[in-house]
Design a protein around this motif. Structure first.
Motif, PDB file in Angstrom:
ATOM      1  N   ARG B  37       0.708  -1.194  -0.027  1.00 18.72           N
ATOM      2  CA  ARG B  37      -0.032  -0.207   0.076  1.00 18.72           C
ATOM      3  C   ARG B  37       0.835   1.282  -0.006  1.00 18.72           C
ATOM      4  O   ARG B  37       0.381   2.416  -0.428  1.00 18.72           O
ATOM      5  CB  ARG B  37      -1.012   0.099   1.293  1.00 18.72           C
ATOM      6  N   THR B  38       2.123   1.135   0.445  1.00 21.30           N
ATOM      7  CA  THR B  38       2.880   2.304   0.639  1.00 21.30           C
ATOM      8  C   THR B  38       3.837   2.610  -0.534  1.00 21.30           C
ATOM      9  O   THR B  38       4.537   3.390  -0.581  1.00 21.30           O
ATOM     10  CB  THR B  38       3.632   2.475   1.655  1.00 21.30           C
ATOM     11  N   PRO B  41       2.201   2.676  -7.647  1.00 24.87           N
ATOM     12  CA  PRO B  41       2.509   1.808  -8.653  1.00 24.87           C
ATOM     13  C   PRO B  41       3.552   2.520  -9.969  1.00 24.87           C
ATOM     14  O   PRO B  41       3.579   3.740  -9.874  1.00 24.87           O
ATOM     15  CB  PRO B  41       1.068   1.801  -9.243  1.00 24.87           C
ATOM     16  N   ILE B  44       2.765   5.685 -12.037  1.00 24.64           N
ATOM     17  CA  ILE B  44       3.089   7.109 -11.659  1.00 24.64           C
ATOM     18  C   ILE B  44       4.250   7.492 -10.781  1.00 24.64           C
ATOM     19  O   ILE B  44       4.386   8.570 -10.337  1.00 24.64           O
ATOM     20  CB  ILE B  44       1.927   7.439 -10.717  1.00 24.64           C
ATOM     21  N   GLU B  74      11.307  11.745   4.474  1.00 25.48           N
ATOM     22  CA  GLU B  74      10.611  10.750   3.975  1.00 25.48           C
ATOM     23  C   GLU B  74      10.165  10.804   2.411  1.00 25.48           C
ATOM     24  O   GLU B  74       9.972  12.105   2.071  1.00 25.48           O
ATOM     25  CB  GLU B  74       9.002  10.705   4.751  1.00 25.48           C
ATOM     26  N   ARG B  75      10.055  10.022   1.700  1.00 23.55           N
ATOM     27  CA  ARG B  75       9.944  10.018   0.211  1.00 23.55           C
ATOM     28  C   ARG B  75       8.651   9.164  -0.161  1.00 23.55           C
ATOM     29  O   ARG B  75       8.387   8.207   0.317  1.00 23.55           O
ATOM     30  CB  ARG B  75      11.139   9.520  -0.708  1.00 23.55           C
ATOM     31  N   ILE B  76       8.097   9.631  -1.272  1.00 23.85           N
ATOM     32  CA  ILE B  76       7.045   8.876  -1.858  1.00 23.85           C
ATOM     33  C   ILE B  76       7.527   8.390  -3.109  1.00 23.85           C
ATOM     34  O   ILE B  76       7.444   7.038  -3.437  1.00 23.85           O
ATOM     35  CB  ILE B  76       5.714   9.758  -2.040  1.00 23.85           C
ATOM     36  N   ILE B  77       8.233   9.093  -4.027  1.00 23.61           N
ATOM     37  CA  ILE B  77       8.923   8.991  -4.938  1.00 23.61           C
ATOM     38  C   ILE B  77      10.255   8.453  -4.647  1.00 23.61           C
ATOM     39  O   ILE B  77      10.957   8.888  -4.013  1.00 23.61           O
ATOM     40  CB  ILE B  77       9.231  10.050  -5.815  1.00 23.61           C
TER      41      ILE B  77
END
Lengths: 255, 78
Positions: B37-38, B41, B44, B74-77
Motif C-alpha cells: 500500500r505504501t 505503482p 505514476i 520521507e519520500r513517496i517517489i
C-alpha cells in the motif's frame, strides 16, 4: 544580466512542524540566466502536508538540475507550460494515490516562477500568492479558494469573503482533488521589479502597504538585504500572532 | 518425571509453537500488505535522470543559488 533571489521560512508560533517547502535556484547558462523560485504550503490540518510540499518541491528542483539544462537549447514557453502542467498533474495523481492507499490526507499548494533570460512563466495551484512589486504592489495569481470563486461569480461580496468561515477552503490543491487546472502566466521581466512568492501564513497579518514599502527594489537591493527584510517581516508576522507556518521568497532580475 | 507430565509439557510446547507460527504468519501478511500500500505503482512513479554534473557539462549550466528547504526526509517517489 543578473538574477537576485532569496527565501526564508519559519515554523511560526503555534505549529509543531513546518509543512511549507521552498526552493530558490538560479543558474548561469550558455545563453544567459535561468531561475526556479517556488513555494509549497503543505496543507494545515492535513496529516502529512510537509511530505506533500516536499515531494512537489523536490520534483521541480530535480527537474531544474537534471532535465532543464537539456531543454534550454530548444526552449519554448508553450512547451514549458505544457510540461509544468503535466508535472503538476502527475504529482497530484501520485499524492492522491498515496493518500487514498494509506488513509492519509496530504495536500499542498504549488506556486512558482521559472525565468529564462528576460522572460518568465508563473505556475500556480492553491492559495499561495505571487506579488509583483514595482511602482505599486499587484497580486498576479488568483486565490483558488471557495470564497474567491464566490466573489468572482457575484455570489459574495469581498467584505463577506473576509469573514466567511469557508475563507480558507481551497477549490484545488495538489494531492486532494482528482483533477487540477494549474494557472499559468507568461511575462517579461523588468528592471527594479521584485516578485514575491509567499504562503498565506506570511501575508495574513501584513498589509499591502507594508509589503510594498518593505519589499521594494530599493530596500532589497542585494541578496543580503532581501534576507534581512524577509526575516524582519517574518518576525513581525510572529509578533502579530499568526498561527500558520510562514514562508516567503523574493526574485528580481537586473537586466 | 512421569509420562503424564512429559506429555503435558510436550503438548504445551506444541501449542506454543503453533501459536507462534500463526502469530508470525499474521504479522508477515500485515507487513506485506502495508508495503504494497505504501509503494506507488510504477506508472505514476517519476523517473528522473541521474547526474547533475552531466547536465551541467552539456549546456554550460552553472548553479549560482541553490536553496531547497523541506521538512521531512520521507519520500513517496523512491
Amino acid at each position: 544580466m543578473k538574477y537576485i533571489a532569496a527565501c526564508d521560512t519559519d515554523i511560526g508560533i503555534s505549529k509543531k512542524i513546518n509543512q511549507d517547502s521552498v526552493c530558490v535556484k538560479t543558474a548561469k547558462t550558455s545563453t544567459g540566466m535561468a531561475a526556479l523560485v517556488m513555494v509549497c504550503d503543505g496543507m494545515g490540518g492535513l496529516s502529512r502536508g510537509e511530505l506533500a510540499s516536499a515531494e512537489v518541491v523536490r520534483s521541480f528542483a530535480d527537474w531544474f538540475d537534471t532535465e532543464f539544462p537539456f531543454e534550454l537549447p530548444d526552449w519554448d514557453w508553450q512547451t514549458a507550460a505544457h510540461n509544468v502542467i503535466s508535472r503538476l498533474r502527475r504529482l497530484n495523481a501520485m499524492l492522491v494515490h498515496y493518500g487514498s492507499h494509506n488513509n492519509l490526507q496530504l495536500g499542498t499548494t504549488a506556486t512558482g516562477i521559472i525565468a529564462v533570460n528576460s522572460e518568465y512563466m508563473t505556475f500556480h495551484v492553491g492559495d499561495s500568492r505571487i506579488y509583483k512589486i514595482s511602482d505599486k504592489l499587484s497580486q498576479i495569481t488568483d486565490d483558488h479558494t471557495y470564497v474567491n470563486r464566490a466573489v468572482k461569480m457575484g455570489k459574495m461580496t469581498p467584505e463577506e469573503a473576509l469573514v466567511d468561515p469557508r475563507r480558507n477552503a481551497l477549490v484545488q490543491c495538489i494531492g486532494v482533488t482528482g483533477e487540477v487546472a494549474p494557472e499559468i502566466r507568461l511575462g517579461t521581466l523588468e528592471n527594479d521589479v521584485t516578485y514575491m512568492i509567499c504562503s498565506d501564513g506570511f501575508r495574513h497579518v501584513l498589509t499591502e502597504k507594508e509589503l510594498f514599502e518593505e519589499l521594494s527594489a530599493e530596500k532589497t537591493a542585494t541578496k543580503k538585504h532581501m534576507q534581512s527584510k524577509m526575516r524582519e517581516l517574518i518576525e513581525t508576522v510572529k509578533n502579530r500572532e499568526e498561527s500558520d507556518n510562514i514562508t516567503v521568497a523574493l526574485f528580481r532580475a537586473e537586466l | 518425571m512421569t509420562t503424564g507430565e512429559i506429555l503435558v509439557i510436550a503438548a504445551a510446547a506444541a501449542v506454543f509453537v503453533i501459536i507462534n507460527i500463526i502469530m508470525w504468519t499474521m504479522i508477515a501478511k500485515k507487513e506485506k500488505k502495508i508495503r504494497e500500500r505504501t509503494t506507488p505503482p510504477h506508472d505514476i512513479n517519476e523517473t528522473l535522470p541521474d547526474g547533475v554534473m552531466e547536465a551541467a557539462a552539456v549546456a554550460g549550466f552553472k548553479l549560482i543559488e541553490n536553496t531547497v528547504i523541506i521538512h521531512t526526509n520521507e519520500r513517496i517517489i523512491p
